[in-house]
Design an enzyme around this catalytic site. Structure first.
Site, PDB file in Angstrom:
ATOM      1  CG  HIS A 269      -4.249  10.660   3.016  1.00 42.95           C
ATOM      2  ND1 HIS A 269      -5.377  10.430   3.780  1.00 42.95           N
ATOM      3  CD2 HIS A 269      -3.352   9.710   3.388  1.00 42.95           C
ATOM      4  CE1 HIS A 269      -5.178   9.393   4.576  1.00 42.95           C
ATOM      5  NE2 HIS A 269      -3.952   8.935   4.350  1.00 42.95           N
TER       6      HIS A 269
ATOM      7  CD  GLU B 279      -5.462   2.830  -0.147  1.00 39.66           C
ATOM      8  OE1 GLU B 279      -4.727   2.151  -0.886  1.00 39.66           O
ATOM      9  OE2 GLU B 279      -5.251   3.007   1.068  1.00 39.66           O
TER      10      GLU B 279
ATOM     11  CG  ASP C 291      -5.854   0.719   3.827  1.00 33.21           C
ATOM     12  OD1 ASP C 291      -5.711  -0.400   4.325  1.00 33.21           O
ATOM     13  OD2 ASP C 291      -5.100   1.683   4.064  1.00 33.21           O
TER      14      ASP C 291
ATOM     15  CD  GLN D 108      -3.193   3.460  10.882  1.00 30.29           C
ATOM     16  OE1 GLN D 108      -4.391   3.357  10.648  1.00 30.29           O
ATOM     17  NE2 GLN D 108      -2.369   4.116  10.089  1.00 30.29           N
TER      18      GLN D 108
ATOM     19  CB  SER E 193      -7.827  -4.751   2.792  1.00 29.11           C
ATOM     20  OG  SER E 193      -6.937  -4.552   3.873  1.00 29.11           O
TER      21      SER E 193
ATOM     22  CE  LYS F 175      -3.761   1.747   7.257  1.00 30.64           C
ATOM     23  NZ  LYS F 175      -4.550   2.730   6.492  1.00 30.64           N
TER      24      LYS F 175
ATOM     25  CG  ASP G 224      -2.156   0.847   1.010  1.00 31.55           C
ATOM     26  OD1 ASP G 224      -2.448   1.191  -0.148  1.00 31.55           O
ATOM     27  OD2 ASP G 224      -2.823   1.177   1.998  1.00 31.55           O
TER      28      ASP G 224
ATOM     29  CD  GLU H 168      -6.790   5.228   5.372  1.00 32.15           C
ATOM     30  OE1 GLU H 168      -6.513   5.924   6.366  1.00 32.15           O
ATOM     31  OE2 GLU H 168      -5.932   4.594   4.739  1.00 32.15           O
TER      32      GLU H 168
ATOM     33  CB  THR I 180      -6.354   7.878   1.628  1.00 35.13           C
ATOM     34  OG1 THR I 180      -6.196   6.793   2.540  1.00 35.13           O
ATOM     35  CG2 THR I 180      -7.740   8.463   1.755  1.00 35.13           C
TER      36      THR I 180
END
Lengths: 455, 455
Positions: free
Chosen positions: B146, B212, B244, B251, B267, B263, B139, B210, B370
C-alpha cells in the site's frame, strides 16, 4: 457574546483581597473554571485571587438560585463537562451569581466567610487536575511565522504549504497523555538518527517546548452536522495555555503522516479555563489578511467573527535551568508573543473542523499551534529561538541551550489586556524535564510474567 | 496466550444450531464480544450463531461462578471496558464458562433454553453499538505494498518513506467519528482543488474505502511506562474490522501534518471483538523481513512475537451499487487479501506506540492501515484497485468506478483459517454512501439565534 454584562464591570473589586492585587491573574472579572482534588474527592471550582470557590460546597450551601444554581449543580459532581455542555446562559448566570457573592459590597459575604474552610479553599492547598474530560485533542498550525520559519529550516523553496491560507491546517493529537501543569515531564525514549545518520533508540535529544493557546469545546455538534462560522463562538467554552512538548529528533525521523511519538509523550495544560465570556472585553477584529492572500471561502467568513474573532492576549515563556535555580538566578523570559500572530481565528478552526460533519464533543481541545510572531522575541519555541540550533540561546548565567536539558523548567504565562478593562490572567503552565527512565529489562522476565497471567 | 484451552477444541458443537452451520462466523470456538441496545438499555453480549448471550441477563441468572462470574459482572453494566481492563484470566474463565453453557452436551442447556428470551436474543432483533468506549484511536501504515503504490502514484523516486522498515508509521485518528457498522456514510463537504486547480468547498469527490483490521487495547500501561514487546500481546483484548473511509480529494489538499478532515467524517467498525484468545489457534510467525532490510531494533524484537506475532486471517471487500441492487446483481468481491501483508505485528505496533511513555488505555483502538498485498486482487482500496484512477474498476453490470458514488455499498468480511481448527469469522463491516447534506444556511439566521442564546 460581545454583550458585556455586570461581571465585566472594571470598577468591581472583591472582598477576597488577593484578587485585587495589581497583576493578579484571577480578579473578580475573570472567574475561571478548574477541577481539583480535595480530601480524595474530585471537585470543580472557580478561582478568585489565591482561593477557589468549591462548586460542590457552594451547591450544598444553597447560596444561589435559578439558572446559576442549576449550572452549579451541573458542575458539582466533580467534572466540568456537564456545565460546559449547557446553553451559554447557564454559565452567564453562574458567573453573575459568583460575581455578586464575591464583590466587596456583597450582602452575602458574611455567609460565605463564615463557611470559608468549606467554600473557599486556598489554591495552594489542593491538587489541580485536568479541568475536564477531553475526548479528542486537535492541534492546529495557524502561525504563518512559525510555519514559514520551519519551512525555511527544511530548505523548502516555498516555505508555506499551499493550503496554509485556505484552511487552518491541523492534525489529531493524543488525548491520553494530556496532563495538567506542574511536576515532571519525562524525557521520552524513541527512534532517531544519530549524528552519523544511523537509526538508534534511546533518550530523545532535541527536546523543545511550543507555546500555544487552546480552546475547549462547550456544546458539541451532532455527527454529520457542520457548525456555521458565526455559531462557532457559541461552541467555545473557554481557553487555557498548552505546552505542546516536542521531541524533535523523534519527530524528524518518524514523521510521514504527521506528528506521533514526538508529541504524544506529554502535553501540558494550565489548570484554569478562562471562559470565552470573561474574555468578551478583550475581543478584537480577526487578524487581517495581507493583500494578495486568497479570499476567504464563504463558510469561513463570518460577519461576527471578522469583527470579534481576535483576542488581545499576550503570552510569555520563561526558562530556568537547574544551575540557575541552584544559584538563585531568576527564570529568564525567552518568548513574548501575542495572539494576533495567528492567521486564523478559533471560530474558523471550529467551523473548519466540523465542516466535514466531524462531531466535536463537550470538552474537546483545539490547540492553536505555536504562536510565533515576526520579531525575534516572539519566537515561541527553542527551534525558532535558536534558528534551528545555529544560534544557541544565551542564558544569564553563561549557560547556553539549543534544546531542553534535564532539569530545565519552562513556565508559560498569559494575560488578556485591553485599555479600560481589568486585565485577566491564565495562571501558569509549568513543567520540568526529568531524565529518561532506564531502558526496559530484557523480555525474558516479562515473558515469564506473561505466561503466568495466562496459566 | 499461545496455550490452547478447552474453548478451542475443534470437536465442539453448540446446541445453538446456527453456530454449527458451515462458514458460520460465530461458532462456539469464537465467542466474540459486542455491545448492543435492547429495550432502550445498553447491554454487552457474546455472539453464538445468530444469537447473543446477554451478559447482563446471564449475570442476573447466576448460572456461572468464580472468575467467570466476576468477568460477567464487570461486563454487565452495559460497557465492555471494565471487563477488558481485567487480567486476561478473567476473560479466559468467562469464555470457558460460556463454552460449557453452550456446548451440545451442556447439562445447563435446559436452564438457558428455558430463559431463552432474556438470555439469548437474536442478533437481528437488537441494535448493535460500538463494542466499547474508545478513548484514543491510532491508525498505522504497515502494508509495504500500500505504501509503495501510493509513493509511486505521487511520483516519488523512493516510494517507501525512510522510516518504514524501522518503525510502524502511524498517526492519531479521530475517535469521536468512529461508528459501528451499518447504515449511511454521509459524503463529507470539504476543501479540494477542482480540475482547474482552483480551491473550492463542496461535496468531496474521490471517496474511497480502506480495508483494515484493528486491535482493541485491554489492559493499559501507566503513563511514562513502556510495554516490552513480549508483554504487548497481553495488552491486546481482540480485533475487529475497520473501514477507514477516505475523502482523497480533501486529503490531497489539506495534508501537511497528516490526514485530518479527509478521514474524520466517519470510520466504521464491525460490531464484534474477536478476542485474541479465540485467535490463538490461528497464530503464526511474524511476517519475515526481506534480505537487506534493516535489523529490527532490540525493543521491537521479541522471541514470542517473532514466533507468534502473525495471524492467519483472510479479508475481503465487496461492492454493490444502487443499480446493481435494483437489478438483483449480487455484490462483487473486489478485494481479497491476507494479514500476512502487514510488515509489522500488532504487538510491535503496541510496543512502538508506548515506547515514548505514551499511555494506552483500555478500549483504545489501533488500526493496521490498509492491508494491501502484492497481487492485483489484494489491493485493499479503490485508489490502488484503479491504479490511482487510470484503470477504472469494471463492475458486472457494465458500470465502472474510480471512486465511490452515492448509493454504493461496501462490505468487509474476514475469517481466521487454519488447518485443523474450526475457522472463525469477524462478521461484517458495512456502509452505504449517502449524498452530502445541503450547504449550511447563510450566517444571518444563525447569528440571530446566537444573539438570542446570549440575551
Amino acid at each position: 457574546m460581545t454583550a458585556l454584562n455586570s461581571t465585566h464591570d472594571p470598577a468591581l473589586r472583591s472582598w477576597v483581597e488577593t484578587a485585587n492585587l495589581p497583576g493578579a491573574d484571577f480578579p473578580i472579572q475573570n472567574l475561571p473554571f478548574g477541577a481539583f482534588e480535595r480530601d480524595g474527592h474530585a471537585r470543580t471550582g472557580v478561582a478568585i485571587g489565591d482561593r477557589i470557590v468549591d462548586l460542590h460546597a457552594l451547591h450544598e450551601a444553597a447560596l444561589i438560585d435559578g439558572d446559576a444554581a442549576l449550572a452549579c449543580a451541573a458542575a458539582s459532581g466533580g467534572s466540568l463537562n456537564p456545565l460546559m455542555a449547557l446553553e451559554p446562559r447557564y454559565l452567564s448566570a453562574l458567573r453573575r451569581a459568583l460575581s455578586a457573592l464575591l464583590r466587596r459590597d456583597s450582602p452575602q459575604a458574611p455567609q460565605v466567610q463564615s463557611r470559608e474552610a468549606a467554600l473557599l479553599p486556598r489554591i495552594a492547598d489542593v491538587t489541580m487536575r485536568l479541568p475536564c474530560e477531553i475526548g479528542d485533542y486537535t492541534d492546529f498550525l495557524t502561525s504563518l511565522y512559525h510555519t514559514e520559519r520551519h519551512g525555511r529550516y527544511k530548505g523548502l523553496a516555498d516555505p508555506l504549504p499551499p493550503a496554509f491560507k485556505s484552511l487552518p491546517i491541523a492534525y489529531h493529537g493524543r488525548a491520553s497523555s494530556l496532563r495538567v501543569s506542574g511536576g515532571e515531564v519525562r524525557r521520552p525514549r524513541g527512534q532517531y538518527r544519530d549524528p552519523h545518520g544511523n537509526v538508534c533508540f534511546g533518550p530523545a535529544p532535541a527536546l523543545d517546548f511550543e507555546l500555544e493557546l487552546a480552546a475547549f469545546i462547550g456544546r458539541g455538534n451532532a455527527f454529520t452536522q457542520p457548525i456555521a462560522i458565526d455559531d462557532a463562538h457559541d461552541h467555545i467554552f473557554g481557553y487555557c495555555l498548552l505546552n505542546d512538548w516536542s521531541a524533535k529528533s523523534i519527530q524528524w525521523f518518524e514523521q510521514v503522516l504527521g506528528p506521533f511519538l514526538g508529541k504524544s509523550f506529554h502535553s501540558s495544560l494550565s489548570p484554569w479555563i478562562v471562559t470565552a465570556e470573561a474574555l468578551a472585553p478583550f475581543r478584537k477584529p480577526a487578524p487581517s489578511r495581507a493583500a494578495g492572500d486568497p479570499a476567504l471561502l464563504p463558510h469561513l467568513h463570518g460577519t461576527f467573527d471578522q469583527q470579534n474573532g481576535g483576542l488581545n492576549i499576550e503570552l510569555e515563556a520563561y526558562l530556568s535551568t537547574t544551575k540557575m535555580r541552584a544559584n538563585g538566578v531568576a527564570a529568564v523570559r525567552i518568548t513574548r508573543t501575542h495572539l494576533d500572530n495567528l492567521y486564523w481565528t478559533f471560530a474558523q478552526m471550529v467551523t473548519h473542523h466540523a465542516s466535514n460533519g466531524c462531531n466535536l464533543r463537550t470538552g474537546d481541545l483545539l490547540g492553536s499551534g505555536t504562536i510565533s510572531g515576526a520579531d525575534d522575541l516572539s519566537r515561541a519555541c527553542l527551534t525558532e529561538l535558536t534558528n534551528a540550533g545555529k544560534d544557541p540561546l544565551q542564558l544569564p548565567n553563561g549557560e547556553t541551550r539549543t534544546a531542553l536539558e534535564d532539569g530545565d523548567e519552562v513556565v508559560f504565562r498569559a494575560r488578556a489586556v485591553q485599555p479600560g478593562a481589568v486585565s485577566i490572567g491564565f495562571g501558569e503552565c509549568r513543567g520540568t524535564i526529568a531524565p529518561a527512565l532506564e531502558a526496559l529489562a530484557s523480555s525474558g522476565s516479562s515473558m515469564s510474567s506473561r505466561s503466568e497471567a495466562h496459566a
